[in-house]
Design an enzyme around this catalytic site. Structure first.
Site, PDB file in Angstrom:
ATOM      1  CB  SER A   9      -0.582  -0.002   0.993  1.00 44.30           C
ATOM      2  OG  SER A   9      -1.913   1.109   1.330  1.00 44.30           O
ATOM      3  CG  HIS A  34      -4.192  -1.124  -1.522  1.00 44.73           C
ATOM      4  ND1 HIS A  34      -5.530  -1.640  -2.404  1.00 44.73           N
ATOM      5  CD2 HIS A  34      -4.710  -0.234  -0.841  1.00 44.73           C
ATOM      6  CE1 HIS A  34      -6.335  -1.281  -1.442  1.00 44.73           C
ATOM      7  NE2 HIS A  34      -5.456  -0.482  -0.589  1.00 44.73           N
ATOM      8  CG  ASP A  36      -5.173   2.911   0.954  1.00 39.12           C
ATOM      9  OD1 ASP A  36      -5.801   2.189   0.780  1.00 39.12           O
ATOM     10  OD2 ASP A  36      -3.994   2.367   2.272  1.00 39.12           O
ATOM     11  CG  MET A  38      -8.054   7.890   2.541  1.00 39.90           C
ATOM     12  SD  MET A  38      -7.450   7.473   4.232  1.00 39.90           S
ATOM     13  CE  MET A  38      -6.329   6.136   4.007  1.00 39.90           C
ATOM     14  CG  HIS A  67      -9.484   1.039  -1.126  1.00 46.90           C
ATOM     15  ND1 HIS A  67      -8.928   0.914   0.495  1.00 46.90           N
ATOM     16  CD2 HIS A  67     -10.014   0.951  -0.747  1.00 46.90           C
ATOM     17  CE1 HIS A  67      -9.460   1.315   1.580  1.00 46.90           C
ATOM     18  NE2 HIS A  67     -11.436   0.762   0.399  1.00 46.90           N
ATOM     19  CG  MET A  69     -11.295   3.868   1.874  1.00 46.19           C
ATOM     20  SD  MET A  69      -9.927   4.545   2.657  1.00 46.19           S
ATOM     21  CE  MET A  69      -8.563   3.645   1.145  1.00 46.19           C
ATOM     22  CG  MET A 138     -12.021  -1.507   4.810  1.00 44.26           C
ATOM     23  SD  MET A 138     -11.032  -1.098   4.216  1.00 44.26           S
ATOM     24  CE  MET A 138     -10.118  -0.547   5.340  1.00 44.26           C
ATOM     25  N   GLY A 143      -9.117   4.305   6.749  1.00 41.95           N
ATOM     26  CA  GLY A 143      -8.822   6.461   7.314  1.00 41.95           C
ATOM     27  C   GLY A 143      -6.808   6.216   7.660  1.00 41.95           C
ATOM     28  CG  PHE A 144      -5.871   7.607  10.296  1.00 46.10           C
ATOM     29  CD1 PHE A 144      -4.914   8.278  10.367  1.00 46.10           C
ATOM     30  CD2 PHE A 144      -6.843   7.334  10.105  1.00 46.10           C
ATOM     31  CE1 PHE A 144      -5.161   9.421  10.070  1.00 46.10           C
ATOM     32  CE2 PHE A 144      -8.069   8.265  11.030  1.00 46.10           C
ATOM     33  CZ  PHE A 144      -6.629   9.582  10.613  1.00 46.10           C
ATOM     34  N   GLY A 146      -0.761   1.454   9.791  1.00 46.51           N
ATOM     35  CA  GLY A 146      -0.725   1.165  10.832  1.00 46.51           C
ATOM     36  C   GLY A 146      -1.305   0.578  12.157  1.00 46.51           C
ATOM     37  CG  ASP A 176      -7.045  -1.971   2.757  1.00 40.89           C
ATOM     38  OD1 ASP A 176      -5.784  -1.847   3.614  1.00 40.89           O
ATOM     39  OD2 ASP A 176      -7.345  -1.715   1.908  1.00 40.89           O
ATOM     40  N   GLY A 177      -5.910  -4.334   6.028  1.00 39.82           N
ATOM     41  CA  GLY A 177      -5.366  -3.179   7.568  1.00 39.82           C
ATOM     42  C   GLY A 177      -4.595  -3.939   7.974  1.00 39.82           C
ATOM     43  N   GLY A 198       0.613  -1.864   3.432  1.00 38.47           N
ATOM     44  CA  GLY A 198       1.226  -0.768   3.861  1.00 38.47           C
ATOM     45  C   GLY A 198       2.586  -0.510   5.180  1.00 38.47           C
TER      46      GLY A 198
HETATM   47  C1  DX5 Z   1      -7.295   1.799   5.377  1.00 36.93           C
HETATM   48  C2  DX5 Z   1      -6.346   1.483   4.363  1.00 36.93           C
HETATM   49  C3  DX5 Z   1      -5.376   0.354   4.143  1.00 36.93           C
HETATM   50  C4  DX5 Z   1      -4.065   0.467   4.959  1.00 36.93           C
HETATM   51  C5  DX5 Z   1      -2.852  -0.237   5.188  1.00 36.93           C
HETATM   52  O1  DX5 Z   1      -7.910   2.938   5.217  1.00 36.93           O
HETATM   53  O2  DX5 Z   1      -7.399   1.441   3.461  1.00 36.93           O
HETATM   54  O3  DX5 Z   1      -5.110   0.300   2.871  1.00 36.93           O
HETATM   55  O4  DX5 Z   1      -3.404   2.294   4.846  1.00 36.93           O
HETATM   56  O5  DX5 Z   1      -1.901  -0.096   6.013  1.00 36.93           O
HETATM   57  P1  DX5 Z   1      -1.244  -0.698   7.100  1.00 36.93           P
HETATM   58  O6  DX5 Z   1      -0.503  -2.062   5.980  1.00 36.93           O
HETATM   59  O7  DX5 Z   1      -0.904  -0.077   7.802  1.00 36.93           O
HETATM   60  O8  DX5 Z   1      -2.297  -1.423   7.766  1.00 36.93           O
HETATM   61 ZN    ZN Z   2      -7.066   0.281   0.940  1.00 40.54          ZN
END
Ligand code: DX5
Ligand code: ZN
Length: 235
Positions: A9, A34, A36, A38, A67, A69, A138, A143-144, A146, A176-177, A198
Site C-alpha cells: 500500500s 494498492h 488509498d 481518502m 481503493h 474511500m 477491511m 482512514g489510517f 498502521g 486490507d489493514g 502498507g
Molecule cells: C486503511 C487503508 C489501508 C492501510 C494499509 O484505510 O485502506 O490500505 O493504509 O496500511 P497498513 O498495512 O499499515 O494497515
Molecule cells: Zn486500502
C-alpha cells in the site's frame, strides 16, 4: 489453491523517495500496488488525487489497485481510470447509487471492486456479488495505516468464499489493514487471495525482503492448516 497476491500500500511509502520505494516493491516481487484515496469526509483523513496516481503509474509497471474511500466515488471514476487504475474499488457505505457506480466502472477497461467496512455485515454487498471482480474486506477501520488487524473479520472472508462457491461468482477476496507476516496466516487460511500491506512493507528497513516474507508466509499458510506455533498435529 493459487498463491496469495501481495499488494503493497503506497500510503506507507516515503513520498520524498517514491521512485525508490516503488522500485523496491517491484524488485521484491509485488503483484500490484494498492493506492488509498481518502476524501476527509468518508474517512477522517486525506491522501491524494488522480494527478499523484498518474505520477505513481509513470514510475511502475505494476497494476494499480485503487481503493476509493470517498463519499461520492462516481465523481472521480473517470479521473482515476484515466490516471491508470487497473482496478477501482469503492465502498458499499458510500452515498452514491451502487449499481450506477458499478456500471460506470465497467464501461472502462478496468476491474471493479466493492469494499466493506468492519461494522458493515457482508450481507450488504450480497446482491452485487455477481457484478464485481474484487471484494475488499477491511480488517481495520479505514482512514489510517498502521492499525491493528481485526481477526474477527476472518468470518467474513470465510463467508465470502462460501458465497462465491454457491453463486459461482468470479470475485477475488482482498483484505486490507494490519496485515503483516503473522496476521497473513489467519487471513490466507480463511481464504484471502489479495493481501494489502502498507506498514509491513514500506515501514520495514528492507521492503523487498518484507514482501518475500509475506509471500513465504502466505505460501506456508496454504501448505499447512495449522500455524507453526500451534502444537496440535497437522491435518
Ligand atoms: C486503511 C487503508 C489501508 C492501510 C494499509 O484505510 O485502506 O490500505 O493504509 O496500511 P497498513 O498495512 O499499515 O494497515
Ligand atoms: Zn486500502
Amino acid at each position: 489453491m493459487k498463491p496469495a497476491l501481495i499488494a503493497p500500500s503506497v500510503i506507507a511509502a516515503d513520498f520524498g523517495y517514491l521512485r525508490g520505494d516503488l522500485a523496491r516493491a517491484e524488485q521484491g516481487g509485488a503483484d500490484m500496488l494498492h493506492v488509498d484515496i481518502m476524501d476527509g469526509h468518508f474517512v477522517p483523513n486525506i491522501t491524494f488525487g488522480p494527478d499523484i496516481v498518474r505520477k505513481i503509474k509513470s514510475l511502475t509497471k505494476l497494476p494499480l489497485d485503487v481503493h476509493l474511500m470517498l463519499s461520492n466515488p462516481r465523481k472521480f471514476i473517470t479521473d482515476f481510470y484515466e490516471a491508470g487504475a487497473a482496478n477501482i474499488t469503492f465502498h458499499i457505505e458510500c452515498d452514491d447509487k451502487i449499481t450506477t457506480a458499478l456500471h460506470e466502472v465497467s464501461t472502462f477497461d478496468c476491474k471493479v471492486g466493492l469494499a466493506v467496512k468492519p461494522k458493515t455485515p457482508l450481507s450488504a454487498v450480497r446482491e452485487y456479488l455477481a457484478r464485481i471482480d474484487r471484494l475488499l474486506i477491511m480488517t481495520v477501520e479505514p482512514g489510517f495505516g498502521g492499525q491493528k488487524f481485526m481477526p474477527d473479520m476472518m468470518s467474513k472472508v470465510e463467508e465470502a468464499v462460501a458465497w462465491r462457491k454457491e453463486g459461482n461468482f468470479r470475485y477475488d477476496i482482498e483484505v486490507d489493514g494490519g496485515l503483516d507476516k503473522w496476521t497473513i496466516w489467519p487471513a490466507v487460511r480463511a481464504g484471502a487471495e489479495v493481501i494489502v500491506a502498507g506498514t509491513a512493507v514500506f515501514g520495514q528497513p528492507d521492503a523487498e525482503q518484507a514482501i518475500r516474507d509475506l509471500r513465504d508466509n502466505a505460501a506456508q499458510a496454504v501448505a499447512h492448516l495449522k500455524s507453526p506455533d500451534d502444537p496440535s498435529p497437522k491435518v
